[in-house]
Design a protein around this motif. Structure first.
Motif, mmCIF file in Angstrom:
data_model
loop_
_atom_site.group_PDB
_atom_site.id
_atom_site.type_symbol
_atom_site.label_atom_id
_atom_site.label_comp_id
_atom_site.label_asym_id
_atom_site.label_seq_id
_atom_site.Cartn_x
_atom_site.Cartn_y
_atom_site.Cartn_z
ATOM 1 N N VAL A 1 17.844 6.373 -2.077
ATOM 2 C CA VAL A 1 16.795 5.630 -1.364
ATOM 3 C C VAL A 1 16.720 6.002 0.112
ATOM 4 C CG1 VAL A 1 16.057 3.317 -0.659
ATOM 5 C CG2 VAL A 1 16.736 3.736 -3.012
ATOM 6 N N PRO A 2 17.830 6.138 0.836
ATOM 7 C CA PRO A 2 17.715 6.397 2.280
ATOM 8 C C PRO A 2 17.330 7.824 2.672
ATOM 9 C CG PRO A 2 20.004 5.922 1.710
ATOM 10 C CD PRO A 2 19.213 5.858 0.460
ATOM 11 N N ASN B 1 0.840 -1.207 0.000
ATOM 12 C CA ASN B 1 0.000 0.000 0.000
ATOM 13 C C ASN B 1 0.877 1.259 0.000
ATOM 14 O OD1 ASN B 1 0.868 0.369 2.620
ATOM 15 N ND2 ASN B 1 -1.036 -0.290 3.555
ATOM 16 N N THR B 2 0.234 2.393 -0.104
ATOM 17 C CA THR B 2 0.955 3.650 -0.286
ATOM 18 C C THR B 2 1.807 4.012 0.922
ATOM 19 O OG1 THR B 2 -0.814 4.389 -1.723
ATOM 20 C CG2 THR B 2 0.661 6.074 -0.901
ATOM 21 N N THR B 3 1.306 3.793 2.129
ATOM 22 C CA THR B 3 2.102 4.140 3.311
ATOM 23 C C THR B 3 3.355 3.273 3.409
ATOM 24 O OG1 THR B 3 0.692 2.714 4.670
ATOM 25 C CG2 THR B 3 0.171 5.065 4.637
ATOM 26 N N ASP B 4 3.269 2.017 2.977
ATOM 27 C CA ASP B 4 4.454 1.160 2.953
ATOM 28 C C ASP B 4 5.387 1.544 1.813
ATOM 29 O OD1 ASP B 4 3.489 -0.262 5.105
ATOM 30 O OD2 ASP B 4 2.592 -1.835 3.871
ATOM 31 N N ARG B 5 4.817 1.931 0.689
ATOM 32 C CA ARG B 5 5.609 2.297 -0.483
ATOM 33 C C ARG B 5 6.500 3.504 -0.198
ATOM 34 N NH1 ARG B 5 1.593 3.243 -4.414
ATOM 35 N NH2 ARG B 5 1.260 1.003 -4.362
ATOM 36 N N TYR B 6 6.019 4.407 0.656
ATOM 37 C CA TYR B 6 6.786 5.606 1.000
ATOM 38 C C TYR B 6 7.353 5.556 2.420
ATOM 39 C CZ TYR B 6 5.063 7.859 -3.216
ATOM 40 O OH TYR B 6 4.798 8.177 -4.518
ATOM 41 N N ASN C 1 11.759 7.776 -2.092
ATOM 42 C CA ASN C 1 12.360 6.816 -3.028
ATOM 43 C C ASN C 1 12.372 5.386 -2.502
ATOM 44 O OD1 ASN C 1 13.084 8.879 -4.900
ATOM 45 N ND2 ASN C 1 14.720 9.450 -3.498
ATOM 46 N N TYR C 2 11.705 5.124 -1.392
ATOM 47 C CA TYR C 2 11.752 3.811 -0.756
ATOM 48 C C TYR C 2 11.149 2.719 -1.642
ATOM 49 C CZ TYR C 2 11.432 0.252 2.877
ATOM 50 O OH TYR C 2 11.564 -0.895 3.588
ATOM 51 N N GLY D 1 27.973 1.582 -10.668
ATOM 52 C CA GLY D 1 28.069 2.899 -10.042
ATOM 53 C C GLY D 1 26.704 3.542 -9.894
ATOM 54 N N TYR D 2 25.893 3.474 -10.930
ATOM 55 C CA TYR D 2 24.556 4.057 -10.891
ATOM 56 C C TYR D 2 23.692 3.365 -9.837
ATOM 57 C CZ TYR D 2 19.893 5.402 -12.402
ATOM 58 O OH TYR D 2 18.614 5.876 -12.417
ATOM 59 N N LEU D 3 23.716 2.049 -9.823
ATOM 60 C CA LEU D 3 22.896 1.308 -8.860
ATOM 61 C C LEU D 3 23.353 1.547 -7.418
ATOM 62 C CD1 LEU D 3 22.481 -2.017 -10.828
ATOM 63 C CD2 LEU D 3 20.704 -0.358 -10.336
ATOM 64 N N LEU D 4 24.655 1.548 -7.200
ATOM 65 C CA LEU D 4 25.156 1.789 -5.845
ATOM 66 C C LEU D 4 24.890 3.224 -5.393
ATOM 67 C CD1 LEU D 4 28.481 -0.234 -5.941
ATOM 68 C CD2 LEU D 4 26.365 -0.826 -4.740
ATOM 69 N N PHE D 5 24.996 4.184 -6.317
ATOM 70 C CA PHE D 5 24.682 5.568 -5.977
ATOM 71 C C PHE D 5 23.220 5.686 -5.531
ATOM 72 C CE2 PHE D 5 23.142 9.802 -7.012
ATOM 73 C CZ PHE D 5 24.055 10.588 -6.342
ATOM 74 N N ASP D 6 22.323 5.098 -6.307
ATOM 75 C CA ASP D 6 20.907 5.123 -5.928
ATOM 76 C C ASP D 6 20.675 4.441 -4.592
ATOM 77 O OD1 ASP D 6 20.114 6.543 -8.090
ATOM 78 O OD2 ASP D 6 19.077 4.892 -9.101
ATOM 79 N N LEU D 7 21.317 3.289 -4.405
ATOM 80 C CA LEU D 7 21.107 2.515 -3.184
ATOM 81 C C LEU D 7 21.585 3.242 -1.933
ATOM 82 C CD1 LEU D 7 20.083 -0.269 -2.217
ATOM 83 C CD2 LEU D 7 22.427 -1.076 -2.426
ATOM 84 N N PHE D 8 22.704 3.935 -2.028
ATOM 85 C CA PHE D 8 23.271 4.568 -0.843
ATOM 86 C C PHE D 8 22.968 6.052 -0.688
ATOM 87 C CE2 PHE D 8 26.246 0.927 -1.379
ATOM 88 C CZ PHE D 8 25.884 0.270 -0.217
#
Length: 171
Positions: free
Chosen positions: A77-78, A2-7, A21-22, A67-74
């Motif tokens: 997203v957080p 649901n939306t609250t979990d998505r964000y 971005n979660y 590099g792109y994936l690790l940049f997004d991940l670290f």
């Protein structure tokens, strides 16, 4: 989901917090696994048939993807936005909390780009110079409109009520 979990939306008496971005975390992890396991396996399998230049090109593509994936991940997203009701301030938290504006300075608006749109917040005086994306991208599809309605009802409206801004319907 649901939306609250998505964000990862959380509301308690003194603050509202969420991570815009979660929802991309699961997709990002799948792409990371794909890039870590599958691409090197393909490179190993075809290594005898590839020239040195082709190997370097594929390896460079692999490095860019990682590099792109690790940049997004670290770094993307957080990121968490905290709307502190007691201090009437908005904070952006990555590793450390940083005050980005007060409730009185906040304006929200819709940014449109690349065939989609998303909700942003910024200071009233320079909202188009420095702004912060607070939603996922939405398109004009039926499913996207449903997700946007859920986002407005469950995430955006509680934020706007806490800040004291009236919600303007999108035409």
């Amino acid at each position: 989901m649901n939306t609250t979990d998505r964000y990862k939306f959380e509301e308690n008496g003194s603050e509202i917090s969420f991570m815009p971005n979660y929802s991309s975390l699961n997709t990002l992890i799948w792409w990371l696994v794909l890039v870590i396991i599958v691409l090197p396996a393909i490179m190993y399998y075809f290594m005898d048939q590839m020239s040195g230049d082709a190997f370097r090109v594929v390896f460079a593509i692999w490095i860019v993807c990682m590099g792109y994936l690790l940049f997004d991940l670290f770094f993307r997203v957080p990121v968490k936005f905290i709307f502190d009701k007691s201090e009437r301030c908005i904070y952006k938290k990555w590793m450390l909390s940083r005050k980005i504006m007060t409730f009185d300075e906040m304006a929200y608006f819709i940014n449109e780009e690349r065939g989609g749109y998303y909700y942003s917040i910024g200071k009233k005086r320079n909202q188009f110079v420095k702004n912060y994306r607070i939603s996922n991208y939405f398109s004009g599809s039926k499913k996207s409109i449903e997700r946007e309605d859920e986002y407005i009802k469950e995430i955006l409206c509680p934020i706007l009520i806490a800040v004291g801004i009236a919600f303007n319907e999108r035409e």
